[in-house]
Structures are given as C-alpha cells and as structure tokens.
Design an enzyme around this catalytic site. Structure first.
Site, short mmCIF file in Angstrom:
data_model
loop_
_atom_site.label_atom_id
_atom_site.label_comp_id
_atom_site.label_asym_id
_atom_site.label_seq_id
_atom_site.Cartn_x
_atom_site.Cartn_y
_atom_site.Cartn_z
N LYS A 1 0.80 -1.22 0.00
CA LYS A 1 0.00 0.00 0.00
C LYS A 1 0.84 1.28 0.00
CE LYS A 1 -3.73 -2.06 2.69
NZ LYS A 1 -4.75 -1.77 3.71
N ASP B 1 -9.64 2.65 2.83
CA ASP B 1 -9.54 2.07 4.18
C ASP B 1 -10.04 3.03 5.26
OD1 ASP B 1 -8.36 -0.37 3.45
OD2 ASP B 1 -6.35 0.50 3.47
N GLY C 1 -2.13 0.47 19.10
CA GLY C 1 -1.42 0.15 17.86
C GLY C 1 -1.06 1.40 17.09
N ALA C 2 0.20 1.49 16.70
CA ALA C 2 0.67 2.64 15.92
C ALA C 2 1.42 2.16 14.68
CB ALA C 2 1.55 3.55 16.78
N GLY C 3 1.03 0.99 14.14
CA GLY C 3 1.58 0.52 12.86
C GLY C 3 0.80 1.16 11.72
N GLY C 4 0.78 0.49 10.57
CA GLY C 4 0.10 1.05 9.40
C GLY C 4 -1.39 1.28 9.66
N ARG D 1 3.14 -1.01 21.75
CA ARG D 1 4.25 -1.75 22.39
C ARG D 1 5.53 -0.93 22.29
NH1 ARG D 1 5.95 -7.33 19.65
NH2 ARG D 1 6.06 -5.91 17.89
N TYR E 1 -10.85 -9.67 12.57
CA TYR E 1 -12.17 -10.30 12.36
C TYR E 1 -12.09 -11.83 12.38
CZ TYR E 1 -10.34 -10.43 7.61
OH TYR E 1 -9.54 -10.63 6.52
N GLY F 1 -13.67 -6.49 13.11
CA GLY F 1 -13.22 -5.72 11.94
C GLY F 1 -13.82 -6.12 10.60
P1 ATR Z 1 -0.55 -3.14 10.24
O1 ATR Z 1 -0.24 -2.49 8.92
O2 ATR Z 1 -1.52 -4.28 10.16
O3 ATR Z 1 -0.92 -2.13 11.27
P2 ATR Z 1 2.10 -3.23 11.41
O4 ATR Z 1 2.40 -1.90 10.83
O5 ATR Z 1 3.15 -4.28 11.39
O6 ATR Z 1 0.81 -3.85 10.71
O7 ATR Z 1 1.62 -2.99 12.92
C1 ATR Z 1 1.35 -4.03 13.81
C2 ATR Z 1 0.91 -3.42 15.14
O8 ATR Z 1 0.70 -4.49 16.10
C3 ATR Z 1 1.96 -2.52 15.76
O9 ATR Z 1 1.30 -1.55 16.55
C4 ATR Z 1 2.74 -3.51 16.65
O10 ATR Z 1 3.47 -2.90 17.70
P3 ATR Z 1 4.98 -2.40 17.44
O11 ATR Z 1 4.88 -1.08 16.73
O12 ATR Z 1 5.57 -2.28 18.81
O13 ATR Z 1 5.65 -3.46 16.61
C5 ATR Z 1 1.61 -4.32 17.20
N1 ATR Z 1 2.06 -5.64 17.67
C6 ATR Z 1 2.41 -6.71 16.90
N2 ATR Z 1 2.76 -7.74 17.68
C7 ATR Z 1 2.66 -7.34 18.97
C8 ATR Z 1 2.88 -7.94 20.23
N3 ATR Z 1 3.32 -9.20 20.34
N4 ATR Z 1 2.65 -7.20 21.34
C9 ATR Z 1 2.21 -5.93 21.25
N5 ATR Z 1 1.98 -5.29 20.08
C10 ATR Z 1 2.20 -5.98 18.95
#
Ligand code: ATR
Length: 279
Positions: free
Chosen positions: A47, A102, A127-130, A152, A219, A240
């Site tokens: 993406k 999205d 969560g602060a990933g994508g 995390r 989901y 979801g």
């Molecule tokens: P997506 O695009 O689906 O959001 P991503 O960018 O890899 O995927 O983000 C995954 C999210 O899940 C992140 O917030 C990640 O935390 P980190 O930024 O610390 O990596 C969180 N996550 C994944 N596995 C985790 C775990 N075992 N414990 C806590 N948070 C987790």
C-alpha cells in the site's frame, strides 16, 4: 464478496487474488495495465510503495498516505479520462489512478456498527503501525476530541501523537493510557489473531468498564479475547469485518460507478470467513 457484488450487478467481471513479491509490484501494476484490467486492490506490504507508482493520486490516497485501490482509466480523444469499466474497446492511453478506501471504511464501521459519533469522542487507540496510523489520522480528521495512543514500541505512539498534533492541532493527543472514561477503545494491533495471545489492552492501566464501546480490527477469530472481555464489561463491541466490507464496497463503486450491493457482499464475506449460515 467482490465476485458476489459483481454478479449481483450483472457484470461479467471476475475478482482474483495474486501474490506479488514486493520487488515485483511495479511490474505487476504495469502488467495489469497492459492487459486491460479494470482495477485492483493492494494489501500489505504494497500500500505504501504503490503511492509512488500511480499516474495520479486521489485526495484520499494523498491524505492517508497509502493506496489500497487502483482504478485504470482511458483517455478519450477530447482528453477526458474515463474508468476502464466504462469502455467497450481498449483505449490507446491508460493511466493508474490510486485511491484509499480504508480510512473511510473505519469511520463507517464505527458509525454503523457501534452507533458512534466520532466528533467530540474520546478514544483509546491500541497500535501505531500502518492500520493504527490510518485510524488515528481518520479519527482526528473526523474531529475526535481526545486521542490516547498506546503501542508496544512507545516511540512510535509518540511519533504518531506528534504527527497528529501538527496536522490536527485542535485534537488533544497524547501517548499513553487515559485516566478517565473513553467512548471507544480501538484495537489496531495484530494481537489476538493467534490463539493464546495476550490482550493488546493492559487492564491494570485501563479498565474496560470505563469504555462505552470496543472495536477490534481483527475479524478472525470472530471474537477475540478483547471483544469477549468488552462484552462481559457491558461495552458495545464489534469486530473488523465491517471495515473489510466497507473498503471493498467503496472500491467496487469506484470501478463500476454503481452503488455496491452491500447486503449481498456482506453475506458472501461472512460465509467465506465464518462458513455458511446455519439457517
Ligand atoms: P498493520 O499495517 O496491520 O498495522 P504493522 O504496521 O506491522 O501492521 O503494525 C502491527 C501493530 O501491532 C503494531 O502496533 C505492533 O506494535 P509495534 O509497533 O511495537 O511493533 C503491534 N504488535 C504486533 N505484535 C505485537 C505484540 N506481540 N505485542 C504488542 N503489540 C504488537
């Protein structure tokens, strides 16, 4: 769900899945265009890189910083670009138009499945990933009053909080758990996908009785541990699947120019993800 939607619209089109190596994305997009495909969806990890591979970006792709839907368009003699789905012959000149469906899907799912009004809401986002970033920016743009960001890796939550403070200064944004109640807890981490994984929420830091509603972007399984605890605490709760449905429905509308048959798509999606309905 897309094939069910296409059939309901009476279109002799097919939606197919292809696995593409990240290094081959540009070639795959070029191939799709050369073969006259009407459009396509992209998922992780394509993406973000796709942003730089489009001929034109819709406002949605620019605003949310990623492309999940591509619509191929042909140029008419007069210079107007029309979606390829409207053409009967193959146009000489074709372009790729990138969209993001999205973010709007998250807002729609929260409104329709949890009855939330986002303006003025207090939200705890896990969560602060994508996915977390897109959700946070969308919630801020919908005029949420307060956003609490927990991740995390705390530095990512802090960086996202700074980005929101810059782009949406009217929203109170902080990294960390709230001390008071919130209207919504939104899980955008991947925790809960696998059996036995811990909850993404630290219940020592935040008690679910202080949340009005909980949305889990996961989901499958249909009910994560977080959603189970949320229901037990009396919160409104949803998974979801709605997000997946609404982003797909919007993509179908972009390709066809027609209203998506949402109930038919929802039923097909539920049957594919959870198995046929018993009655
Ligand atoms: P997506 O695009 O689906 O959001 P991503 O960018 O890899 O995927 O983000 C995954 C999210 O899940 C992140 O917030 C990640 O935390 P980190 O930024 O610390 O990596 C969180 N996550 C994944 N596995 C985790 C775990 N075992 N414990 C806590 N948070 C987790």
């Amino acid at each position: 769900m897309q094939n069910a939607g296409l059939a309901a619209l009476g279109l002799n089109w097919r939606y197919l899945a292809f696995e593409v190596h990240p290094e081959d994305l540009q070639a795959a997009l070029g191939g799709a265009e050369a073969m006259g495909l009407i459009g396509l969806n992209l998922t992780v990890p394509h993406k973000l890189p796709a942003l730089g591979m489009m001929d034109v970006l819709d406002e949605s792709a620019r605003e949310w910083g990623s492309v999940n839907t591509v619509r191929f368009e042909g140029r008419e003699a007069g210079g107007v670009w029309r979606p390829l789905g409207e053409w009967t012959e193959t146009p000489r000149e074709v372009r790729a138009h990138g969209f993001n469906t999205d973010a709007e899907a998250i807002a729609r799912a929260l409104r329709e499945e949890l009855g939330l009004s986002l303006a003025g809401a207090s939200i705890l986002l896990l969560g602060a990933g994508g996915a977390g970033r897109t959700a946070a920016l969308k919630l801020a743009s919908e005029k949420a009053a307060r956003l609490f960001l927990v991740n995390r890796t705390r530095s990512k939550a802090e960086a996202l909080a700074r980005e929101i403070q810059t782009r949406y200064p009217q929203v109170q944004t902080a990294a960390g758990y709230p001390s008071g109640p919130v209207d919504l807890v939104l899980n955008a981490t991947s925790l809960g996908l696998k059996p036995g994984e811990p909850s993404p929420l630290d219940e020592q830091q935040f008690c679910l009785r202080r949340a009005g509603a909980v949305y889990d972007t996961i989901y499958r399984p249909a009910e994560t541990g977080l959603l189970r605890s949320a229901r037990a605490a009396g919160c409104r709760a949803a998974n979801g699947l709605g997000m997946l449905l609404y982003q797909g429905a919007k993509a179908l509308e972009l390709w066809t120019g027609r209203t998506a048959p949402i109930d038919i798509m929802r039923q097909a999606l539920e049957e594919n993800v959870y198995g046929p309905h018993p009655c």
